[in-house]
Design an enzyme around this catalytic site. Structure first.
Site, short mmCIF file in Angstrom:
data_model
loop_
_atom_site.label_atom_id
_atom_site.label_comp_id
_atom_site.label_asym_id
_atom_site.label_seq_id
_atom_site.Cartn_x
_atom_site.Cartn_y
_atom_site.Cartn_z
CB CYS A 1 3.49 -23.47 5.36
SG CYS A 1 4.52 -24.16 4.06
NE ARG B 1 2.07 -18.14 7.58
CZ ARG B 1 2.84 -17.38 8.34
NH1 ARG B 1 2.34 -16.33 8.92
NH2 ARG B 1 4.10 -17.68 8.54
CD1 TRP C 1 4.41 -20.32 -1.59
CD2 TRP C 1 6.42 -20.96 -0.83
NE1 TRP C 1 5.37 -19.70 -2.35
CE2 TRP C 1 6.61 -20.07 -1.92
CE3 TRP C 1 7.54 -21.49 -0.20
CZ2 TRP C 1 7.87 -19.70 -2.38
CZ3 TRP C 1 8.80 -21.13 -0.66
CH2 TRP C 1 8.94 -20.24 -1.74
CG ASN D 1 6.20 -22.25 8.03
OD1 ASN D 1 6.77 -22.23 6.94
ND2 ASN D 1 5.90 -21.14 8.70
N GLY D 2 8.84 -24.35 7.22
CA GLY D 2 10.29 -24.13 7.31
C GLY D 2 11.02 -25.09 6.41
CD GLU E 1 5.98 -1.45 -3.34
OE1 GLU E 1 7.08 -2.03 -3.35
OE2 GLU E 1 4.94 -2.00 -2.93
CE LYS F 1 2.89 -4.67 -4.18
NZ LYS F 1 3.76 -4.28 -3.10
CD GLU G 1 4.11 -8.42 -5.06
OE1 GLU G 1 4.57 -9.40 -4.47
OE2 GLU G 1 4.02 -7.30 -4.54
CG HIS H 1 23.84 5.87 -18.48
ND1 HIS H 1 24.94 6.48 -19.03
CD2 HIS H 1 23.23 6.82 -17.73
CE1 HIS H 1 25.00 7.73 -18.62
NE2 HIS H 1 23.97 7.96 -17.83
CE LYS I 1 0.99 -9.81 3.69
NZ LYS I 1 1.02 -8.70 2.72
O1 M6R Z 1 7.27 -9.19 5.87
P1 M6R Z 1 8.28 -8.42 5.09
O2 M6R Z 1 7.96 -6.98 5.00
O3 M6R Z 1 9.68 -8.63 5.56
O4 M6R Z 1 8.20 -9.02 3.63
C1 M6R Z 1 9.18 -8.69 2.67
C2 M6R Z 1 8.81 -9.17 1.30
O5 M6R Z 1 8.70 -10.56 1.27
C3 M6R Z 1 7.48 -8.58 0.82
O6 M6R Z 1 7.53 -7.18 0.84
C4 M6R Z 1 7.19 -9.05 -0.61
O7 M6R Z 1 8.10 -8.47 -1.49
C5 M6R Z 1 5.75 -8.71 -0.99
N1 M6R Z 1 5.26 -9.72 -1.87
C6 M6R Z 1 5.61 -7.40 -1.67
O8 M6R Z 1 4.33 -7.13 -2.12
#
Ligand code: M6R
Length: 611
Positions: free
Chosen positions: A2, A27, A74, A100-101, A484, A488, A491, A507, A606
């Protein structure tokens, strides 16, 4: 999650709110709304969908007033509808709140307030806050700040609250428990927000609220109080990011801009850490006496992409220092009864510095007596206050939801920490240290070389954008890259992708291979090169198409590749820094092929400030 913005001043609130909300939309972007005090009423406009839906609605309205709050949502409680969008109001319509929260005891409070006669119009946890404040004001005839100070003792969970009231124009009251909140002032205005980009157009001197603090924001002034109502001193942190750095700078998307900013992010993150004599310096990191000698184990905790940088760090720390390293997902860590004491060093990695699970994990580690070092990109973020010491990545603001430049910056920051520990404990020869530092210093230029193969990557993305599943395989640190790369891709393109240890394929996961399934193979690590090629042969024998990330000029890899991403050579432990860039570009171009917005993938935010 948010985005929150608040403005109080002598000008019109709305343009400042919308500008800040646009900068924080990453956010949360399932709905948005504003509330502005106009005379003796609060005008509230809320709209489901991206911020542009709200902006369209506001374009045909006149919303005038110089105190206002805005929110990009969000969703946690209640579907993303107009009615559930923030701000939320009390029964009188004179108090407006954004949040937010998560208010964990919202159902109990809602039931109590309904019994007392309040009527609710949304399914959110936030609306209870507006009614709770109303009921306190009714009972005690008090000011907004007194009511908020009382309300925070009743609310359970995480919150950044921003509240206004028609009877008290010229003033915004805020409260923080866990969720981030910052404030600032500029000529004739007071501002509050949940993230730095919203304030940069007006000020770079930021007041970060700590947990359990209340703020009173007026034009030109910020006052802080603890939850008991006692005033506390205000200090500011200067943020060097400028507004331009937080904008797109001519790129189609923030994500692409941020991928291309990686050479600079690496340079800025390494700056000042290696001297001419080949020594590693961490001058800003203040260790408690005796800690470095005492450490007998290291535990890395993080989430998402930051967890992947932790995976890489495990390899380099163990190899260079011989200190055993455990790696934990922050959301699992404190629930598994980990063994920690004052000889443990815990490294908490969070680009945002606000991830709820990572913060909880390091708090837990401190309670167990461990020393905690944080790696983060955000000055003044919560993690910097919870840790004993901090290493900053200097990647600049990252707006795209998918972490890119902050990941690469984490990799070099963690390697710098690993080299420092090796130096201080004498576990690495001087020659090897010098060679490694030289290789690190070469990385920014080498990343540029990877960026130059974007044509090859775009072609592969076009070819495989229609895939339903993609497997990513690697060994050693190559597995970090595979994980990673898969994250990417999933997501931002919504393609099912899995990062897998290449040796584990047979396996189980090899059963997924059928003709035409794309397999991305990371074959840059010299030590396990032959074994990786054998795994590539295995998937090809079952009909897979192979996309290989391989050292430049590697003819064996070329012969086995349907698509080839050639990267420069570096030391094996540094290969993730280069290999990952090719896979970030791959995910980006697949998203574009599919007509998706890489900056705002569905269901994500984010910064994940709830557990
Ligand atoms: O702010 P942070 O590095 O703690 O965030 C962790 C994850 O939420 C963040 O890396 C998330 O997986 C991203 N969407 C990755 O691209």
């Amino acid at each position: 999650m948010c985005g929150i913005v608040g403005y109080v001043g002598s000008g019109q609130a709305l343009p400042v709110l919308l500008d800040g909300m646009a900068r924080l939309e990453y956010r949360g972007y399932d709905s948005a709304g504003v509330a502005v005090i106009s005379g003796d009423a609060v005008t509230v406009v809320r709209k489901a969908g991206h911020l542009e839906e709200l902006t369209k609605e506001l374009a045909v309205m006149e919303v005038l007033g110089s105190t206002g709050i805005g929110h990009t949502r969000w969703a946690t409680h209640g579907a993303p509808t107009d009615g559930n969008a923030h701000p939320h109001r009390d029964c009188s319509g004179k108090i407006a709140v954004v949040h937010n929260g998560i208010i964990e005891n919202h159902d109990v409070l809602r039931a109590r307030l309904i019994r007392e006669g309040h009527s609710f119009s949304s399914d959110t946890d936030t609306e209870v806050v507006a009614h709770l404040i109303e009921s306190i004001i009714e009972e005690e005839s008090c000011s907004l700040i007194s009511a908020v100070t009382k309300a925070v003792h009743v609310l359970e969970g995480a919150f950044a609250l921003v509240c206004i009231r028609t009877e008290e124009p010229g003033c915004i009251i805020v409260a923080r428990q866990v969720s981030p909140l910052i404030a600032g002032t500029a000529e004739g205005m007071g501002l509050v927000a949940s993230g730095i980009p919203a304030l940069l157009a007006y000020t770079r001197d930021i007041v970060s609220l700590e947990d359990n603090q209340i703020g009173e924001i007026r034009a030109g002034s910020v006052r802080l109080f603890d939850f008991e109502g006692d005033e506390i001193p205000v200090s500011t942190v200067r943020v060097e990011w400028n507004l331009e750095a937080a904008e797109k700078g001519g790129y189609e998307d923030f994500m692409l801009k941020e991928i291309f900013e990686q050479p600079q992010a690496l340079r800025d993150t390494m700056r000042g850490h290696f001297d001419r004599q080949g020594r590693v310096k961490l001058d800003d990191v203040h260790w408690k006496p005796g800690v470095l000698e005492r450490i007998d184990k290291i535990v890395v905790v993080a989430c998402g992409t930051s967890y992947h940088s932790g995976m890489m760090a495990k390899h380099s720390i163990e190899h260079w220092t011989r200190i055993p390293v455990e790696l934990d997902l922050a959301s699992e860590f404190r629930y598994r009864d980990p063994v920690l004491d004052d000889r443990s060093l815990v490294i908490g990695i969070a680009q945002s510095g606000e991830t709820a699970d990572t913060l909880a994990a390091i708090r837990f580690a401190k309670e167990m007596g461990a020393t905690v070092i944080a790696v983060t990109n955000v000055v003044g973020s919560s993690i910097t206050r919870h840790a004993d010491a901090v290493i900053f990545t200097h990647a600049g603001p990252e707006i795209g939801v998918a972490a890119t430049k902050t990941f690469l910056a984490q990799l070099v920051a963690l390697n710098t920490l690993a080299l420092y520990l090796a130096q201080e404990r004498g576990s690495m020869s001087r020659d090897k240290m010098t060679e490694t530092i030289d290789a690190m210093n070469a990385l920014p230029e080498q990343v540029k070389e990877v960026l130059a193969i974007q044509g090859d990557v775009r072609r592969a993305a076009k070819r495989y954008a229609g895939a339903a599943d993609v497997l990513f395989i690697g060994r050693g640190v190559g597995m970090t890259v595979a994980m990673e790369g898969a994250l990417k891709l999933k997501e931002i393109t919504y393609i099912h992708a899995e990062g897998y240890a290449a040796g584990e394929l047979k396996h189980g996961a090899i059963a997924l291979i059928e003709p035409g399934v794309p397999v991305v193979a990371i074959v840059t690590g010299q030590k396990l090169y032959d074994k990786m090629l054998a795994n590539v042969e295995e998937v090809r024998a079952r009909g897979a198409d192979t996309i290989m990330v391989a050292p430049r000029g590697d003819e064996r890899a070329r012969a086995l590749a349907n698509e080839l991403f050639e990267v420069p050579s570096t030391k094996p432990l540094l290969t993730p820094v280069l290999d990952t860039v090719a896979l970030q570009l791959f995910a980006y171009f697949v998203a574009k092929e599919k007509g998706l917005s890489p900056d705002k993938p569905r269901n994500l935010a984010k910064s994940v400030t709830v557990e």
